[in-house]
Enzyme design. Structure first.
Site, PDB file in Angstrom:
ATOM      1  N   LYS A  70       0.828  -1.209   0.000  1.00 42.26           N
ATOM      2  CA  LYS A  70       0.000   0.000   0.000  1.00 42.26           C
ATOM      3  C   LYS A  70       0.863   1.260   0.000  1.00 42.26           C
ATOM      4  O   LYS A  70       0.680   2.162  -0.823  1.00 42.26           O
ATOM      5  CB  LYS A  70      -0.916  -0.033   1.225  1.00 42.26           C
ATOM      6  CG  LYS A  70      -1.576   1.284   1.577  1.00 42.26           C
ATOM      7  CD  LYS A  70      -2.389   1.160   2.856  1.00 42.26           C
ATOM      8  CE  LYS A  70      -1.532   1.101   4.095  1.00 42.26           C
ATOM      9  NZ  LYS A  70      -0.900   2.371   4.460  1.00 42.26           N
ATOM     10  N   THR A  71       1.799   1.332   0.964  1.00 45.84           N
ATOM     11  CA  THR A  71       2.630   2.539   1.093  1.00 45.84           C
ATOM     12  C   THR A  71       3.497   2.730  -0.148  1.00 45.84           C
ATOM     13  O   THR A  71       3.644   3.845  -0.656  1.00 45.84           O
ATOM     14  CB  THR A  71       3.498   2.459   2.370  1.00 45.84           C
ATOM     15  OG1 THR A  71       2.640   2.184   3.473  1.00 45.84           O
ATOM     16  CG2 THR A  71       4.222   3.766   2.632  1.00 45.84           C
ATOM     17  N   ASP A  78      -4.283   8.321   2.632  1.00 52.03           N
ATOM     18  CA  ASP A  78      -3.852   6.995   3.091  1.00 52.03           C
ATOM     19  C   ASP A  78      -4.832   6.501   4.160  1.00 52.03           C
ATOM     20  O   ASP A  78      -5.458   7.306   4.848  1.00 52.03           O
ATOM     21  CB  ASP A  78      -2.440   7.144   3.683  1.00 52.03           C
ATOM     22  CG  ASP A  78      -1.832   5.818   4.062  1.00 52.03           C
ATOM     23  OD1 ASP A  78      -2.179   4.795   3.445  1.00 52.03           O
ATOM     24  OD2 ASP A  78      -1.001   5.794   4.994  1.00 52.03           O
ATOM     25  N   GLU A  79      -4.962   5.184   4.299  1.00 55.18           N
ATOM     26  CA  GLU A  79      -5.821   4.570   5.342  1.00 55.18           C
ATOM     27  C   GLU A  79      -7.240   5.157   5.302  1.00 55.18           C
ATOM     28  O   GLU A  79      -7.816   5.538   6.316  1.00 55.18           O
ATOM     29  CB  GLU A  79      -5.214   4.786   6.742  1.00 55.18           C
ATOM     30  CG  GLU A  79      -3.811   4.221   6.935  1.00 55.18           C
ATOM     31  CD  GLU A  79      -3.774   2.704   7.052  1.00 55.18           C
ATOM     32  OE1 GLU A  79      -4.816   2.048   6.825  1.00 55.18           O
ATOM     33  OE2 GLU A  79      -2.700   2.165   7.371  1.00 55.18           O
ATOM     34  N   GLN A 101      -9.902  -3.953   6.786  1.00 51.43           N
ATOM     35  CA  GLN A 101      -9.126  -3.542   7.962  1.00 51.43           C
ATOM     36  C   GLN A 101      -9.735  -2.317   8.638  1.00 51.43           C
ATOM     37  O   GLN A 101      -9.046  -1.566   9.327  1.00 51.43           O
ATOM     38  CB  GLN A 101      -7.674  -3.257   7.574  1.00 51.43           C
ATOM     39  CG  GLN A 101      -6.933  -4.516   7.119  1.00 51.43           C
ATOM     40  CD  GLN A 101      -5.454  -4.266   6.906  1.00 51.43           C
ATOM     41  OE1 GLN A 101      -4.690  -4.098   7.850  1.00 51.43           O
ATOM     42  NE2 GLN A 101      -5.046  -4.242   5.656  1.00 51.43           N
ATOM     43  N   ARG A 151      -0.894  -9.999  10.545  1.00 51.04           N
ATOM     44  CA  ARG A 151       0.346  -9.398  11.080  1.00 51.04           C
ATOM     45  C   ARG A 151       1.488 -10.397  10.982  1.00 51.04           C
ATOM     46  O   ARG A 151       2.655 -10.029  11.076  1.00 51.04           O
ATOM     47  CB  ARG A 151       0.183  -9.012  12.567  1.00 51.04           C
ATOM     48  CG  ARG A 151      -0.873  -7.980  12.941  1.00 51.04           C
ATOM     49  CD  ARG A 151      -0.834  -6.738  12.120  1.00 51.04           C
ATOM     50  NE  ARG A 151      -1.755  -6.834  10.990  1.00 51.04           N
ATOM     51  CZ  ARG A 151      -1.668  -6.100   9.898  1.00 51.04           C
ATOM     52  NH1 ARG A 151      -0.696  -5.237   9.746  1.00 51.04           N
ATOM     53  NH2 ARG A 151      -2.558  -6.236   8.928  1.00 51.04           N
TER      54      ARG A 151
END
Length: 682
Positions: free
Chosen positions: A33-34, A212-213, A243, A589
């Site tokens: 994503k980043t 973002d997010e 998420q 995770r």
């Protein structure tokens, strides 16, 4: 350009190159994503030639902003003007510095933090719990409600009082030229909403916006973004509906679910290739999240190949669970795994206590992230202080901690006067209050408070006497006498604090049951030793709530409390779909191994309770021979779909058909029922 595209897969590259119009990048866990968002920023500036000053990239934490800034700069050749990449709140701060004068306010305002906010509120009203008022004021501001609106909406007397505090709080901020965190966004939106020309000019300036997010945005942030896009539609958001775990904090999953309705003609890209976790981990994560109805639908595709199967750990109780997990962690450490690559996660903070003790016994150092160690929590320290005073009336240090808990109308000045008077007579504060005539006490504190203090020491003596009759029941007598749980009534974290107290009460009963001859002193000594062991330094494994783990990754993950009532949390307004998303976040995770632990019984709410294994074991396909749980359809009413024979149509209804889902689809005026597996979503 090679710097930008060399590490991108096909989906990421397509998303980066789509620079015009609304873009939704659905980025699964561990899918880069980043990398995608920073590459897109670099491409806009270096590849397309958009001036850096015309871009705005927003995120949620300073840490994320710093990382994104560094990574995007590394792909650019020294842009003449650095792009604005910051948190929503930082953007609000910068904006208000330039434009707050339009609200007839000076731009030399000071931003207050949460502690300042609570201190101001406490000055205005110390009767209603300060955290409750602070939380309500935040809610009012996020809903753009003025004190007047809040007062009209409040039917209950308590909330009318809160609205009154809100009014005084706002007047205080205005008078002293202060703004709080909520104002940074609320006032920014207010300015843009009330000044059409300013909104147009701001939107013209930031012609390319990225967020973002996005699944963590709330209603006010969406409204702000719509204002910023009022003269163009170039907004790109990156997020994962699977998420979205901050509903309790005001985040609204509908923002990502209905992004294409808020911003027309949206281009959607799915990042499904996972670069983090081994295949067996992704298999259970995918299986679990498929059971959610409210999702846009995507599947994590493994790129790292096979690995160890997910381990299911079954124990009789939390102590056995702690021993087994400590043993597994010891083996990992002995095999050369670094402590920092191991984490223990839980849904409810109260579960940390038994694992903390298990790790301490095994000599394994740990760091508790995003929360205090169990014995360092204020409510537990209060309980320990009560027990210390009951075993030693002359413990002034502990006595001062509890003298006004629950509130007995004593300020710091009154407590200081009592301490000084006791010191001058060469006695303890407890003894001084007990033996002093009421008339003498009334010279130090108000008459009502003097009587309350006399009752307080009398109650302490009564509880101390009860220990001789039954040590086991002592804890009930303590709670019944002082109503310590009431201290947290109405606070936003009341449930968690009360759970911690119940855990402590259960711990005490367990101690007495195992050592019936032991005294309160011995119990306190055990706790002291426990606290000293807690200070172990050096390499540490991590312990944290699932919420705190979002955005992190570890080689080896242990998830405890996989029981109904803990994960998922049920009742009390909990949302099963959000609980499932928490499960999905926790599974993803893990990079190398994942261990899921459940017990037959736990100490819970002060007593031992039998528990059922979490339904998530079934849903993740980890129970052999279990019933096949129906799978979710990725389709919902209104979706555009394609059929290989009938072409493109729109879903007008979804229903069950055995284990499949049946879609009613309108193909250019002709309606047909088709099984979901025979069409694809556009």
């Amino acid at each position: 350009m090679e710097k930008i595209f060399s590490k991108l897969n096909e989906s990421q590259a397509s998303a980066v190159k789509t620079t015009e119009g609304p873009v939704l990048i659905l980025a699964g866990a561990g899918s880069g994503k980043t990398t995608t968002i920073v590459s897109r920023l670099a491409y806009l500036i270096e590849g397309v030639g958009i001036p850096a000053s015309n871009t705005l990239t927003l995120t949620f934490t300073n840490k994320a902003a710093k990382e994104m800034r560094e990574r995007s700069y590394a792909m650019m050749d020294n842009p003449a003007y650095p792009p604005l990449l910051c948190t929503f709140h930082k953007f609000g701060l910068l904006f208000l510095k330039f434009h707050i004068h339009l609200l007839n306010r000076e731009n030399n305002f000071v931003v207050i933090d949460t502690d300042d906010k609570k201190r101001i509120i406490k000055k205005i009203n110390s009767e209603i719990p300060t955290p409750l008022i602070a939380s309500e004021i935040s809610r009012y501001k996020s809903s753009l409600l003025s004190p007047d609106d809040a007062y009209k909406q409040s039917e209950l007397f308590n909330y009318q009082q809160i609205a009154k505090v809100y009014e005084e709080y706002e007047a205080y901020l205005l008078e002293n030229n202060l703004v709080d965190f909520d104002d940074l966004i609320a006032l920014t939106y207010k300015l843009l909403n009330e000044n059409e020309e300013l909104a147009r000019a701001t939107s013209e300036r930031y012609r390319y916006i990225m967020v973002d997010e996005y699944q963590d945005t709330n209603e006010l942030q969406l409204k702000l973004l719509q204002k910023l896009c009022s003269s163009h539609n170039n907004i790109c958001v990156v997020g994962d509906d699977d998420q979205s775990i901050y509903g309790w904090r005001g985040a609204h999953i509908r923002n990502i679910m209905e992004f294409d309705q808020d911003f027309k003609d949206t281009a959607v890209f799915k990042l499904e290739e996972n670069y983090r976790s081994k295949d067996p981990i992704l298999k259970v994560a995918n299986a679990l999240i498929e059971h959610n109805r409210s999702r846009l639908g995507k599947k994590l595709i493994p790129t790292r190949g096979g690995g160890e199967d997910v381990t299911v750990l079954n124990s009789n109780d939390e102590n056995e669970e702690a021993r087994k997990i400590a043993s597994k962690i010891t083996k990992l450490l002995d095999s050369g795994v670094k402590a920092e690559n191991i984490a223990v996660l839980y849904r409810v903070n109260v579960l940390s206590r038994s694992i903390e003790e298990g790790l301490n016994r095994a000599g394994i150092a740990y760091k508790l992230v995003g929360g205090l160690r169990f014995y360092d929590r204020a409510e537990i320290k209060d309980l320990i202080s009560y027990i210390r005073v009951i075993t030693n009336f002359h413990d002034d240090f502990s006595f001062k901690r509890i003298i006004n808990k629950p509130k007995r109308g004593l300020g710091k000045a009154s407590v200081d006067k009592i301490e000084l008077a006791a010191h001058q007579k060469g006695t303890s504060m407890f003894e001084y209050i007990k033996k002093s005539p009421l008339s003498e006490l009334e010279q130090l504190v108000r008459q009502k408070n003097a009587k309350t203090l006399k009752k307080f020491v009398k109650d302490i003596q009564a509880v101390a006497n009860s220990v001789t009759e039954s040590t086991y029941n002592f804890i009930d007598v303590l709670e019944d006498t002082f109503h310590l749980k009431d201290i947290y009534k109405g606070m936003p974290d009341e449930t968690e604090r009360v759970l911690n107290m119940d855990e402590f009460y259960g711990l005490f009963r367990d101690f007495v049951k195992n050592s019936p001859e032991s005294s309160l002193d011995e119990f306190l000594n055990e706790l002291t030793l426990q606290s000293e062991q807690d200070q172990v330094e050096g390499e540490s494994i991590y312990m944290m709530s699932i919420h705190a783990s979002k955005g992190l990754e570890f080689d080896h993950i242990f998830i405890i409390g996989m029981e109904e009532g803990f994960l998922p949390l049920v009742g009390d307004g909990s949302d099963l779909e959000e609980e499932r998303r928490l499960g999905y976040v926790s599974f993803t995770r893990a990079k190398e191994t994942l261990t899921l632990s459940h017990v037959e019984s736990r100490f819970y709410k002060g007593r031992r309770s039998d528990l059922q294994k979490s339904r998530f074991f079934n849903e993740a396909g980890l129970c052999e021979g279990s019933l096949i749980v129906e799978k979710n359809t990725a389709f919902k009413k209104g979706d555009l779909v394609r059929h290989k024979i009938f072409g493109t149509g729109r879903v007008t209804g979804v229903s069950k058909s055995g284990r499949e889902f049946k879609l009613n689809i309108n193909f250019a005026g002709t309606k047909r029922d088709i099984l979901a597996s025979f069409v694809e979503r556009l």
